[in-house]
Design a protein around this motif. Structure first.
Motif, mmCIF file in Angstrom:
data_model
loop_
_atom_site.group_PDB
_atom_site.id
_atom_site.type_symbol
_atom_site.label_atom_id
_atom_site.label_comp_id
_atom_site.label_asym_id
_atom_site.label_seq_id
_atom_site.Cartn_x
_atom_site.Cartn_y
_atom_site.Cartn_z
ATOM 1 N N SER A 1 -11.048 10.137 -7.079
ATOM 2 C CA SER A 1 -11.633 8.335 -6.581
ATOM 3 C C SER A 1 -10.340 7.550 -6.324
ATOM 4 O O SER A 1 -11.031 6.095 -5.987
ATOM 5 C CB SER A 1 -12.641 7.868 -7.454
ATOM 6 N N ASN A 2 -8.937 8.022 -6.733
ATOM 7 C CA ASN A 2 -8.108 6.901 -5.822
ATOM 8 C C ASN A 2 -7.641 6.824 -5.374
ATOM 9 O O ASN A 2 -6.475 6.078 -5.369
ATOM 10 C CB ASN A 2 -7.335 6.905 -7.672
ATOM 11 N N TYR A 3 -8.136 7.407 -4.207
ATOM 12 C CA TYR A 3 -7.609 7.807 -3.128
ATOM 13 C C TYR A 3 -8.317 7.207 -1.668
ATOM 14 O O TYR A 3 -9.770 7.809 -1.898
ATOM 15 C CB TYR A 3 -7.439 9.304 -2.584
ATOM 16 N N THR A 4 -8.193 6.115 -0.676
ATOM 17 C CA THR A 4 -8.638 6.493 0.280
ATOM 18 C C THR A 4 -8.327 7.220 1.484
ATOM 19 O O THR A 4 -6.854 7.456 1.652
ATOM 20 C CB THR A 4 -7.657 5.067 0.927
ATOM 21 N N ARG B 1 -8.585 -0.047 7.243
ATOM 22 C CA ARG B 1 -9.245 -0.767 6.289
ATOM 23 C C ARG B 1 -9.133 -1.816 7.197
ATOM 24 O O ARG B 1 -8.968 -2.643 7.618
ATOM 25 C CB ARG B 1 -7.756 -0.700 5.235
ATOM 26 N N ALA C 1 0.967 -1.539 0.047
ATOM 27 C CA ALA C 1 0.086 -0.188 -0.129
ATOM 28 C C ALA C 1 0.588 0.682 -0.434
ATOM 29 O O ALA C 1 2.246 1.325 0.525
ATOM 30 C CB ALA C 1 -1.054 -0.048 1.211
ATOM 31 N N ASN D 1 -6.015 6.291 9.860
ATOM 32 C CA ASN D 1 -6.240 5.599 8.258
ATOM 33 C C ASN D 1 -6.952 3.749 8.761
ATOM 34 O O ASN D 1 -6.825 2.937 9.766
ATOM 35 C CB ASN D 1 -5.352 5.083 7.309
ATOM 36 N N VAL E 1 -3.786 -0.040 -2.019
ATOM 37 C CA VAL E 1 -4.774 1.542 -1.564
ATOM 38 C C VAL E 1 -3.756 2.160 -1.735
ATOM 39 O O VAL E 1 -2.700 2.138 -1.319
ATOM 40 C CB VAL E 1 -5.019 0.578 -0.411
ATOM 41 N N ASN E 2 -3.500 3.287 -2.368
ATOM 42 C CA ASN E 2 -3.555 4.885 -1.566
ATOM 43 C C ASN E 2 -3.434 5.811 -1.603
ATOM 44 O O ASN E 2 -5.481 6.008 -1.402
ATOM 45 C CB ASN E 2 -3.394 5.290 -3.350
ATOM 46 N N PHE E 3 -3.824 5.861 0.319
ATOM 47 C CA PHE E 3 -4.076 6.735 1.142
ATOM 48 C C PHE E 3 -3.090 7.926 0.979
ATOM 49 O O PHE E 3 -3.731 8.855 2.116
ATOM 50 C CB PHE E 3 -3.299 6.041 2.237
ATOM 51 N N SER F 1 -8.479 -5.928 2.628
ATOM 52 C CA SER F 1 -8.922 -4.551 1.094
ATOM 53 C C SER F 1 -7.829 -3.474 0.813
ATOM 54 O O SER F 1 -8.049 -2.107 0.894
ATOM 55 C CB SER F 1 -10.134 -3.838 1.539
ATOM 56 N N ASN G 1 -7.596 15.690 4.505
ATOM 57 C CA ASN G 1 -8.874 15.397 3.512
ATOM 58 C C ASN G 1 -9.078 16.191 2.672
ATOM 59 O O ASN G 1 -9.436 16.785 1.462
ATOM 60 C CB ASN G 1 -9.898 15.331 4.125
#
Length: 387
Positions: free
Chosen positions: A219-222, A189, A155, A187, A197-199, A193, A207
């Motif tokens: 949408s690419n980021y968590t 998860r 990740a 974070n 993942v890209n944090f 999952s 944020n």
């Protein structure tokens, strides 16, 4: 140095040599192999004498279980960390899949100028996953077959995940990621999952956008499940653990973390059915909490660099008192954590009778179980009342 007994330093377990402690460097973490009882291997994460991140494998001494064999050292992986002495990451854990996970910082400085955290070919600013082996010769790890980028990266998009943990019950990952200057973030998860993942760092801090040059769709980021503003003069989140002990009923299932500088504790409950989070902030002292650890039975401790002290994390709410010994009720050694229930058990509290096989719990004193509290004798366990 790593010591072999908490609170009773009988001897030094291991002295790790050839490290640098400049900046944020030094001895960062250690973890035991899942088969330690059989193979005696454990792993140490540190900054070596030129500032690179390094994980080495050691073995316990063959003739003394309280002393490590310093000559058994084998370097598992060395990760270049040039230019800066900060943002090293710093935590090792084995996952339920048997792989070794470690966190690395973005390489330090301000703003991750090289954009290491977003570069999946660079091992900085990441959660890495290694398939370690117990061979006598190098290499001492391989790349797990389903790592998403064909290398050690599992990740990415992290700034300085100094402390993180797996929930011992659900295996979920919780990561405290130290922010640049505006937000600290936590974070979370599910274990299944985490892969790929890209944090978000350096594109996002918390944020909020930070530097979106070259960044993709949002949408690419968590994003973090909790972010809090940096407080003057500074803040630095210390990632924690989910409490899964038996003693403090009110704390069960809560993630416990804090801020190193402000001494604010962030206590988060995740409702897995509703997929919601609730956070309580509690001001505690002292500041300088650098890590949290768990005992075998799930009790939580915190270590403080400001006072060089180990603290136990406790709750003032209802408790569970567990009989795990053999013999009389009024003997503290027969109870988990050496805590005998109060003569009148408060509402909401629990007494659990769970002696080992062929042992018994003997109630030889007066005990009142108040309305709203419980006393439970585990299946097939022996409980006897004198007279």
């Amino acid at each position: 140095k790593v010591y072999n007994k908490a609170f009773a330093f009988l001897d030094t377990f291991l002295t790790v040599k050839n490290i640098t402690s400049s900046g944020e460097g030094g001895l960062l973490s250690m973890t035991f192999h899942p088969e330690y009882v059989n193979n005696g291997f454990f792993y140490v994460f540190y900054t070596n004498n030129i500032g690179s991140l390094e994980v080495s494998r050691y073995k316990v001494s063959a003739d003394d279980p309280n002393i490590a064999d310093s000559t058994s050292k084998e370097i598992v992986i060395t990760i270049p960390h040039p230019t800066n002495s900060n943002h090293n990451g710093g935590t090792l854990h084995f996952g339920k899949d048997g792989y070794l996970y470690l966190s690395t910082g973005d390489g330090g400085g301000t703003g991750d100028v090289p954009n290491n955290a977003q570069n999946t070919n660079i091992l900085l600013g990441k959660i890495l996953r290694l398939a370690v082996n117990t061979s006598a010769t190098a290499p001492f790890y391989t790349i797990p077959p389903n790592n998403p980028f064909g290398n050690e990266v599992y990740a990415y998009g992290l700034r300085n995940p100094f402390r993180w943990s797996f929930d011992r019950e659900t295996n979920d990952i919780w990561i405290g990621d130290v922010g640049q200057g505006a937000f600290e973030e936590i974070n979370h998860r599910k274990f299944d999952s985490i892969n790929g993942v890209n944090f978000g760092w350096r594109c996002y801090e918390g944020n909020n956008t930070y530097n979106t040059t070259g960044c993709g769709s949002v949408s690419n980021y968590t994003f973090p499940i909790y972010a809090y503003p940096t407080v003057d003069p500074s803040s630095s989140v210390t990632g924690g653990v989910v409490y899964r002990g038996d003693t403090y009923i009110a704390l069960r299932g809560y993630y416990i973390s804090c801020d190193y500088t402000t001494a604010n504790f962030y206590i988060i409950y995740y409702d897995s059915a509703a997929h919601t989070y609730s956070t309580t902030i509690q001001k505690l002292t002292p500041a300088g909490i650098a890590n949290f650890g768990e005992t075998e039975d799930g009790e939580v401790y915190a270590v403080c660099l400001n006072t060089n002290t180990v603290y136990r994390v406790v709750s003032t709410g209802p408790k569970q008192y567990t009989f795990t010994g053999n013999g009389n009720w009024d003997v503290a050694a027969n109870w988990s954590n050496n805590i005998i229930p109060p003569t009148t058990l408060p509402a909401g509290s629990v007494i659990m009778i769970n002696p080992p096989a062929n042992a018994e719990c003997v109630l030889n004193v007066s005990q009142t179980v108040a309305s709203g509290s419980q006393m439970i004798v585990s299946n097939n366990k022996q409980f006897r009342i004198v007279g």
